[in-house]
Design an enzyme around this catalytic site. Structure first.
Site, PDB file in Angstrom:
ATOM      1  N   SER A 150       0.835  -1.198   0.000  1.00 16.05           N
ATOM      2  CA  SER A 150       0.000   0.000   0.000  1.00 16.05           C
ATOM      3  C   SER A 150       0.876   1.256   0.000  1.00 16.05           C
ATOM      4  CB  SER A 150      -0.966  -0.052   1.185  1.00 16.05           C
ATOM      5  OG  SER A 150      -1.980   0.905   1.062  1.00 16.05           O
ATOM      6  N   ASP A 226     -10.236  -5.737  -3.263  1.00 15.82           N
ATOM      7  CA  ASP A 226      -9.668  -4.674  -2.431  1.00 15.82           C
ATOM      8  C   ASP A 226     -10.506  -3.402  -2.604  1.00 15.82           C
ATOM      9  OD1 ASP A 226      -8.095  -2.540  -1.443  1.00 15.82           O
ATOM     10  OD2 ASP A 226      -6.229  -3.575  -1.936  1.00 15.82           O
ATOM     11  N   HIS A 265      -7.290  -6.057   0.900  1.00 15.46           N
ATOM     12  CA  HIS A 265      -6.102  -5.247   1.169  1.00 15.46           C
ATOM     13  C   HIS A 265      -5.344  -5.704   2.412  1.00 15.46           C
ATOM     14  CE1 HIS A 265      -4.071  -1.485   0.021  1.00 15.46           C
ATOM     15  NE2 HIS A 265      -3.942  -1.167   1.302  1.00 15.46           N
TER      16      HIS A 265
END
EC number: 3.1.2.12
Length: 295
Positions: A150, A226, A265
């Site tokens: 991320s 996600d 995620h």
């Protein structure tokens, strides 16, 4: 700049060291984790990989949830888990939201006051930890790679593209691949850098890949389930398009973006594909056979 070992945790035959030190780049104490595989010793310096964590995380998250140590132990590679931002001194409002300030350093050097005084995560990774860790631990300074998740995936991609001579390879899990065009990046860059968007581009993987010279192999995993991918916070498709426009190979043996059906995620996603990423890096970190011959 000595590191203090605050705890040693056995893990897959190796040792997870919980470290702290006085950082010269940040100007205060910083904590991090270092996993040393069983192959590491004073007589055997092992290759190593930076794992850069995402928003809200510390250096503990990847070490505790990423499941990298199993594959790292099997392959004889160390993993460094830095923190995601300075923790002191504090600024008014730096903990008001999850995506700016504390735990959200974005792996850049801030140029806007007051953050410019201490938010120097780029220098912290590239200059300080990169140079200091091999001096105290059995890490090979010539065999270093980088990966992240991320915000940390953004960090891994941009630091590799800017300092490619320092790293053997790069990979990313659900990276913020085009931050100048997503809310997370716009908020962070506006706060840390200011309004000059030409400066923002210097910290954007999609912009940096447009001018990258030479062959480039990157493994990127993104989950189709996600929510941040669906909300256009990650934008891996923009990174892929920019790479194609630059004439870089996209796909196998190039920029390999794998869209993993239904994955989200979380660290469930990361741990599922952790071994694949270690395997990717080991292709570049293993010493050539000629270097292993002794007389």
């Amino acid at each position: 700049m000595p590191f203090e070992t605050n705890a040693t945790v056995p893990s897959f035959g190796g040792r997870l060291l919980k470290l702290s030190h006085a950082s010269t780049a940040i100007g205060s104490s910083m904590a991090l984790n270092l996993y040393l595989p069983p192959q590491a010793s004073d007589f055997n310096k092992v290759p190593w990989i930076f794992y850069l964590a995402g928003l809200t995380c510390t250096g503990d998250n990847g070490a505790e949830k990423g499941f990298f140590q199993a594959a790292a132990s099997q392959n004889g590679v160390a993993i460094v888990y830095p923190d995601t931002s300075p923790r002191e001194p504090r600024y008014d409002g730096d903990d008001a939201s999850y995506d700016f300030g504390r735990a959200a350093g974005f792996y850049i050097n801030a140029s806007k006051a007051p953050y410019s005084a201490t938010y120097k995560m780029e220098s912290y990774i590239i200059d300080e930890l990169y140079d200091a860790l091999p001096k105290e631990f059995p890490l090979d300074p010539a065999r270093v790679s980088i990966m992240g998740h991320s915000m940390g995936g953004h960090g891994a991609l941009t630091l590799f593209l800017k300092y490619s001579k320092k790293f053997k390879s790069v990979s990313a899990f659900a990276p913020i691949a085009n931050p100048i065009n997503c809310p997370w990046g716009q908020k962070a860059f506006g706060g840390y850098i200011g309004d000059d968007q030409s400066e923002w581009k210097k910290h954007d993987a999609t912009e940096l890949v447009k001018t990258f010279k030479g062959p480039l192999e990157i493994l990127i995993d993104v989950g189709t389930g996600d929510n941040f991918y669906k909300q256009k916070q990650l934008l891996p498709e923009n990174f892929e398009a920019a790479a194609k426009e630059a004439g870089l190979t996209v796909g196998a043996n190039g920029i390999n973006i794998r869209y993993q059906t239904d994955y989200d995620h979380s660290y469930y996603f990361i741990s599922t594909f952790a071994a694949d990423h270690i395997d990717h890096h080991m292709r570049f970190l293993v010493k050539p056979q000629a270097d292993l011959i002794s007389f």
